[in-house]
Scaffold this active site. Structure first.
Site, mmCIF file in Angstrom:
data_model
loop_
_atom_site.group_PDB
_atom_site.id
_atom_site.type_symbol
_atom_site.label_atom_id
_atom_site.label_comp_id
_atom_site.label_asym_id
_atom_site.label_seq_id
_atom_site.Cartn_x
_atom_site.Cartn_y
_atom_site.Cartn_z
ATOM 1 N N ARG A 36 -14.956 16.812 1.032
ATOM 2 C CA ARG A 36 -13.683 17.541 1.022
ATOM 3 C C ARG A 36 -13.883 19.042 0.841
ATOM 4 N NH1 ARG A 36 -9.771 13.321 -2.293
ATOM 5 N NH2 ARG A 36 -8.930 12.348 -0.414
ATOM 6 N N LYS A 198 -3.698 -4.226 0.488
ATOM 7 C CA LYS A 198 -2.318 -4.704 0.462
ATOM 8 C C LYS A 198 -1.549 -4.506 1.750
ATOM 9 C CE LYS A 198 -1.313 -3.928 -4.405
ATOM 10 N NZ LYS A 198 -0.627 -2.886 -5.187
ATOM 11 N N GLY A 374 -3.571 8.592 1.724
ATOM 12 C CA GLY A 374 -2.116 8.445 1.654
ATOM 13 C C GLY A 374 -1.409 9.328 2.671
#
Ligand code: ADP
Ligand code: MG
Length: 394
Positions: A36, A198, A374
């Site tokens: 990053r 999930k 995300g």
């Protein structure tokens, strides 16, 4: 709405406040993966070369609005200084007198890194006082923290109101352009591979992508819910019971749309969630009581590979199995290999998927590995990214 980019503004001799994503893994006070930090270098180096005063701000971990010694950014400053081959002036505060003094003292082309923005309780609340204090440190604001664009925090969104101009840095620009092109106007066949833990995390993306893709391949823990939706027993495998109906609906929707939906035919089951557990390959019709599916099986890998080899655009989000344990990493690594060999545009979203591709040594063979899990999900879902919305329009 088109947003202003770094190339649209004049930065020479200006104080430029840059939000970067330096939320890197650390161990014993050392940065263990600087991906990053490296991803932010094009913007930082450009500003140095253009003779701006570069003021960087970033968050690290979850200090919860108070100072946590182990979450100070000093190790990050050290690594950045190495990468830039240049002094990085690190402040112990995020705003206030010490910071103002440091900024006053630097020359154009110098770099200051402010302390962890999340030490301030105003950060996550997008508090306007804190945002104003940050904004007043500079003439213009550049957001380049792609991984934090899906959150409206003081240093990502609020601050944009308190500088003369607020624009997008090179990393966000690249992320949005690469993923935007792939999703809005994909070269076909367009294939999405979804996995990970999930269904509920990724349902929005699956629902968006099912409208666009030619094939949807489902693996990982979330596949169990789809296997259960087909009426099979899944033993102790990870399951989201309340999502079974949704899985059924998606299966029907895929049929209706003519989307090829691949759910595992075979899996690797284990008698425990452990690297040294007993394990074997079985058909999804034969998952035993008390055993759990921890990877896709070889037949499934082959089915997936057949689809991948004809694809022209592939987005992948979520590992095919528990790749952190060598015993259950095969499905993920083989799919990574298939993507690496493909000449399709390959886009990897999701932090763990990116880690898996790196672990497989195949990072350089992908078209794009997103730096934001995300954020990339939210973008692929077609939802606005708050910290991009906050920037100036062209
Ligand atoms: P990403 O970060 O790429 O979006 P997720 O966070 O959704 O991916 O999921 C990653 C995790 O999913 C990994 O830690 C992996 O061990 C786990 N996982 C994958 N398959 C299974 C499975 N069959 N059972 C339990 N966990 C799984
Ligand atoms: Mg993850």
């Amino acid at each position: 709405m088109q947003k202003k980019i770094l190339k649209d503004v004049n930065v020479k001799d200006k104080r430029v406040l840059v939000r970067v994503d330096f939320n890197v893994p650390m161990e014993d006070g050392e940065v263990t993966d600087d991906t990053r930090i490296k991803a932010a270098l094009p913007t930082i180096e450009y500003l140095i070369n253009e003779e701006a005063k570069v003021i960087l701000m970033a968050h690290l971990g979850r200090p919860g609005g108070e100072v946590k010694e182990e979450l100070r950014l000093d190790p990050v400053a050290k690594r950045l200084a190495n990468l830039l081959n240049k002094t990085v002036f690190k402040t112990d505060e995020t705003v206030g007198a010490e910071v103002e003094k440091a900024i006053n003292e630097i020359e154009t082309g110098d770099v200051v890194l402010l302390e962890n923005t999340r030490f301030n309780p105003g950060e996550k609340q997008n508090d306007s006082d804190f945002a104003k204090k940050l904004g007043e440190l500079a003439d213009l604001y550049v957001n380049d923290a792609f991984g934090a664009t899906h959150r409206a925090h003081a240093s990502t969104a609020g601050v944009a109101e308190y500088t003369d101009e607020a624009v997008m840095g090179f990393l966000i620009q690249k992320e949005l352009e690469t993923m935007g092109d792939a999703i809005q106007d994909p070269e076909e066949p367009f294939v999405a591979i979804m996995g990970g833990v999930k269904v509920s995390d990724k349902i929005g993306v699956i629902e968006t992508l099912i409208e666009k893709v030619d094939a949807l391949l489902i693996g990982g823990g979330m596949a169990n819910t789809f296997i259960a939706a087909q009426g099979y027993e899944i033993g102790d495998s990870l399951l989201e019971e309340e999502k079974i109906d949704l899985a059924k609906k998606l299966i029907d929707k895929a049929k209706e749309k003519g989307v090829k939906l691949l759910i595992p035919k075979d899996v690797v089951i284990a008698d425990d969630f452990a690297a040294d557990a007993e394990h074997k390959v079985v058909s999804v019709k034969q998952i035993e009581d008390k055993w759990q599916a921890l990877d896709i099986g070889p037949e499934t890998v082959n089915d997936f590979k057949d689809v991948i080899k004809d694809a022209k655009t592939i987005v992948w989000n979520g590992p095919m199995g528990v790749f952190e344990m060598a015993t259950f990493a095969k499905g993920t690594f083989e799919i990574a290999e298939a993507l690496a060999e493909s000449d399709a545009i390959t886009i990897i979203g999701g932090g763990d998927s990116a880690a898996a591709v790196k672990k497989a040594g195949l990072a350089d063979d992908m078209t794009h590995i997103s730096t934001g899990g995300g954020a990339s999900l939210q973008f692929m879902e077609g939802k606005p990214l708050q910290a991009v919305e906050a920037l100036d329009n062209k």
